[in-house]
Motif scaffolding. Structure first.
Motif, PDB file in Angstrom:
ATOM      1  N   GLY A   5       0.841  -1.181   0.000  1.00  0.00           N
ATOM      2  CA  GLY A   5       0.000   0.000   0.000  1.00  0.00           C
ATOM      3  C   GLY A   5       0.878   1.232   0.000  1.00  0.00           C
ATOM      4  N   LEU A   6       0.314   2.376  -0.273  1.00  0.00           N
ATOM      5  CA  LEU A   6       1.059   3.620  -0.329  1.00  0.00           C
ATOM      6  C   LEU A   6       1.089   4.286   1.036  1.00  0.00           C
ATOM      7  CD1 LEU A   6      -0.388   5.093  -3.643  1.00  0.00           C
ATOM      8  CD2 LEU A   6       1.780   3.911  -3.336  1.00  0.00           C
ATOM      9  N   VAL A   7       2.207   4.875   1.384  1.00  0.00           N
ATOM     10  CA  VAL A   7       2.289   5.636   2.620  1.00  0.00           C
ATOM     11  C   VAL A   7       1.778   7.043   2.347  1.00  0.00           C
ATOM     12  CG1 VAL A   7       4.690   6.287   2.192  1.00  0.00           C
ATOM     13  CG2 VAL A   7       3.772   6.416   4.481  1.00  0.00           C
ATOM     14  N   PHE A   8       0.978   7.569   3.252  1.00  0.00           N
ATOM     15  CA  PHE A   8       0.402   8.900   3.050  1.00  0.00           C
ATOM     16  C   PHE A   8       1.112   9.955   3.897  1.00  0.00           C
ATOM     17  CE2 PHE A   8      -2.919   5.873   1.984  1.00  0.00           C
ATOM     18  CZ  PHE A   8      -3.282   6.323   0.743  1.00  0.00           C
ATOM     19  N   ALA A  33      -0.103 -10.275   6.719  1.00  0.00           N
ATOM     20  CA  ALA A  33      -0.222  -8.848   6.423  1.00  0.00           C
ATOM     21  C   ALA A  33       0.333  -8.040   7.589  1.00  0.00           C
ATOM     22  CB  ALA A  33      -1.673  -8.460   6.158  1.00  0.00           C
ATOM     23  N   ALA A  34       0.804  -6.864   7.270  1.00  0.00           N
ATOM     24  CA  ALA A  34       1.238  -5.889   8.267  1.00  0.00           C
ATOM     25  C   ALA A  34       0.544  -4.570   7.943  1.00  0.00           C
ATOM     26  CB  ALA A  34       2.756  -5.715   8.236  1.00  0.00           C
ATOM     27  N   VAL A  35       0.056  -3.897   8.978  1.00  0.00           N
ATOM     28  CA  VAL A  35      -0.710  -2.661   8.788  1.00  0.00           C
ATOM     29  C   VAL A  35      -0.280  -1.627   9.815  1.00  0.00           C
ATOM     30  CG1 VAL A  35      -2.999  -1.599   8.761  1.00  0.00           C
ATOM     31  CG2 VAL A  35      -2.716  -3.929   7.913  1.00  0.00           C
ATOM     32  N   ILE A  36      -0.017  -0.415   9.345  1.00  0.00           N
ATOM     33  CA  ILE A  36       0.168   0.736  10.226  1.00  0.00           C
ATOM     34  C   ILE A  36      -1.043   1.632  10.031  1.00  0.00           C
ATOM     35  CG2 ILE A  36       1.596   2.722  10.833  1.00  0.00           C
ATOM     36  CD1 ILE A  36       3.994   1.276   9.622  1.00  0.00           C
ATOM     37  N   LYS A  40      -5.507   9.424  12.600  1.00  0.00           N
ATOM     38  CA  LYS A  40      -6.386  10.500  12.134  1.00  0.00           C
ATOM     39  C   LYS A  40      -7.526   9.977  11.256  1.00  0.00           C
ATOM     40  CE  LYS A  40      -2.597  13.873  12.138  1.00  0.00           C
ATOM     41  NZ  LYS A  40      -1.763  14.768  11.291  1.00  0.00           N
ATOM     42  N   LYS A  41      -7.439   8.719  10.869  1.00  0.00           N
ATOM     43  CA  LYS A  41      -8.465   8.122  10.012  1.00  0.00           C
ATOM     44  C   LYS A  41      -8.918   6.798  10.613  1.00  0.00           C
ATOM     45  CE  LYS A  41      -6.488  10.143   5.790  1.00  0.00           C
ATOM     46  NZ  LYS A  41      -5.874   9.834   4.462  1.00  0.00           N
ATOM     47  N   PRO A  42      -9.618   6.842  11.736  1.00  0.00           N
ATOM     48  CA  PRO A  42     -10.027   5.611  12.409  1.00  0.00           C
ATOM     49  C   PRO A  42     -10.979   4.773  11.559  1.00  0.00           C
ATOM     50  CG  PRO A  42     -11.142   7.511  13.360  1.00  0.00           C
ATOM     51  CD  PRO A  42     -10.113   8.058  12.426  1.00  0.00           C
ATOM     52  N   ILE A  43     -10.903   3.480  11.756  1.00  0.00           N
ATOM     53  CA  ILE A  43     -11.754   2.535  11.038  1.00  0.00           C
ATOM     54  C   ILE A  43     -12.537   1.738  12.070  1.00  0.00           C
ATOM     55  CG2 ILE A  43     -11.814   0.594   9.419  1.00  0.00           C
ATOM     56  CD1 ILE A  43      -9.047   1.571   8.408  1.00  0.00           C
ATOM     57  N   ALA A  44     -13.846   1.809  12.021  1.00  0.00           N
ATOM     58  CA  ALA A  44     -14.689   1.111  12.995  1.00  0.00           C
ATOM     59  C   ALA A  44     -14.813  -0.365  12.641  1.00  0.00           C
ATOM     60  CB  ALA A  44     -16.073   1.748  13.034  1.00  0.00           C
ATOM     61  N   LYS A  65      -7.061  -0.459   3.180  1.00  0.00           N
ATOM     62  CA  LYS A  65      -6.132  -0.107   2.106  1.00  0.00           C
ATOM     63  C   LYS A  65      -6.197   1.385   1.771  1.00  0.00           C
ATOM     64  CE  LYS A  65      -6.050  -4.682  -0.039  1.00  0.00           C
ATOM     65  NZ  LYS A  65      -6.422  -5.492  -1.225  1.00  0.00           N
ATOM     66  N   ALA A  66      -7.388   1.974   1.926  1.00  0.00           N
ATOM     67  CA  ALA A  66      -7.549   3.395   1.596  1.00  0.00           C
ATOM     68  C   ALA A  66      -7.086   4.311   2.724  1.00  0.00           C
ATOM     69  CB  ALA A  66      -9.024   3.684   1.280  1.00  0.00           C
ATOM     70  N   ARG A  67      -7.226   3.874   3.990  1.00  0.00           N
ATOM     71  CA  ARG A  67      -7.002   4.777   5.115  1.00  0.00           C
ATOM     72  C   ARG A  67      -5.721   4.536   5.904  1.00  0.00           C
ATOM     73  NH1 ARG A  67     -12.882   5.697   8.068  1.00  0.00           N
ATOM     74  NH2 ARG A  67     -14.125   6.000   6.179  1.00  0.00           N
ATOM     75  N   ALA A  68      -5.154   3.351   5.815  1.00  0.00           N
ATOM     76  CA  ALA A  68      -3.955   3.054   6.604  1.00  0.00           C
ATOM     77  C   ALA A  68      -2.775   3.884   6.123  1.00  0.00           C
ATOM     78  CB  ALA A  68      -3.625   1.568   6.509  1.00  0.00           C
ATOM     79  N   LEU A  69      -1.860   4.163   7.036  1.00  0.00           N
ATOM     80  CA  LEU A  69      -0.626   4.842   6.653  1.00  0.00           C
ATOM     81  C   LEU A  69       0.199   3.964   5.729  1.00  0.00           C
ATOM     82  CD1 LEU A  69       0.464   6.369  10.076  1.00  0.00           C
ATOM     83  CD2 LEU A  69      -0.283   7.637   8.060  1.00  0.00           C
ATOM     84  N   SER A  70       0.208   2.671   6.008  1.00  0.00           N
ATOM     85  CA  SER A  70       0.962   1.739   5.181  1.00  0.00           C
ATOM     86  C   SER A  70       0.430   0.328   5.412  1.00  0.00           C
ATOM     87  CB  SER A  70       2.454   1.794   5.535  1.00  0.00           C
ATOM     88  OG  SER A  70       3.217   0.956   4.694  1.00  0.00           O
TER      89      SER A  70
END
Length: 204
Positions: A5-8, A33-36, A40-44, A65-70
């Motif tokens: 995924g892309l880092v924002f 998988a690994a997720v950061i 600022k963009k919480p996911i319920a 995939k849309a909201r995670a930092l990476s």
């Protein structure tokens, strides 16, 4: 092979949640998988992927995939599972997922009771972390959605085995198909039910 995924935006505390899916099945890669997450963009609704419906997992996967930092999805192959054993292959897949992140985490939270080798930062293992830590839950969701999709694809190539239904797990349907149709390349030869079929075929 990994998917990135892309880092924002960089965060102060880059904590990666890490999980794997697919230790129990008789076929297919083990996927991690690994997720950061981005605070600022919480996911319920992030939790253990097994506690969610397939539809909800797919919805959350797109959100992650849309909201995670990476994020990164990685794997260990069937050949690596047979060579190393499933525990070591699972740890390898998780290590690859962390290594594939587009930013280096400052800390990793790993589902389970063992830590992968070669992580770029300190880490802790958390039993049932996928239901306790949102980032680990997010990782379990990404891994589960990816692996399930691969099993559906495998089902299209080998419909007689029913992979879309059982996802490679040793259900009665799968075991019956193994006996009727034999072992294919996607099967894990180190697993007892598969090994038993191969032994029976060699002796007849």
């Amino acid at each position: 092979m990994t998917q990135q995924g892309l880092v924002f935006q960089s965060a102060t505390d880059l904590v990666a949640g890490v999980d794997e899916v697919g230790r129990g099945p008789l076929a297919g890669d083990v996927v991690a998988a690994a997720v950061i997450l981005d605070p600022k963009k919480p996911i319920a609704g992030l939790t253990d992927s097994k506690a969610l419906t397939a539809k909800r997992r797919e919805q959350l996967s797109e959100e992650i995939k849309a909201r995670a930092l990476s994020w990164c999805i990685a794997r260990a192959s069937v050949a690596e599972i047979d060579e190393l054993n499933i525990l070591q292959a699972s740890l390898l897949a998780m290590s690859r997922a962390v290594a594939g992140l587009s930013v280096v985490p400052e800390f990793c939270q790993i589902d389970g009771n063992k830590l992968p080798k070669g992580l770029p930062c300190p880490a802790e293992a958390i039993v049932k972390g996928d239901s306790l830590i949102p980032a680990i839950g997010a990782a379990s969701i990404l891994a589960k959605v990816q692996r399930d999709a691969e099993m559906v694809e495998l089902d299209q190539r080998y419909p007689e085995y029913g992979f879309a239904r059982h996802k490679g797990y040793p259900t009665p349907v799968h075991l019956a198909a193994l006996k009727a149709h034999g072992v294919i390349a996607a099967h894990r030869r180190s697993y007892a039910p598969v090994r038993a079929i191969l032994t029976t075929n060699r002796s007849t």
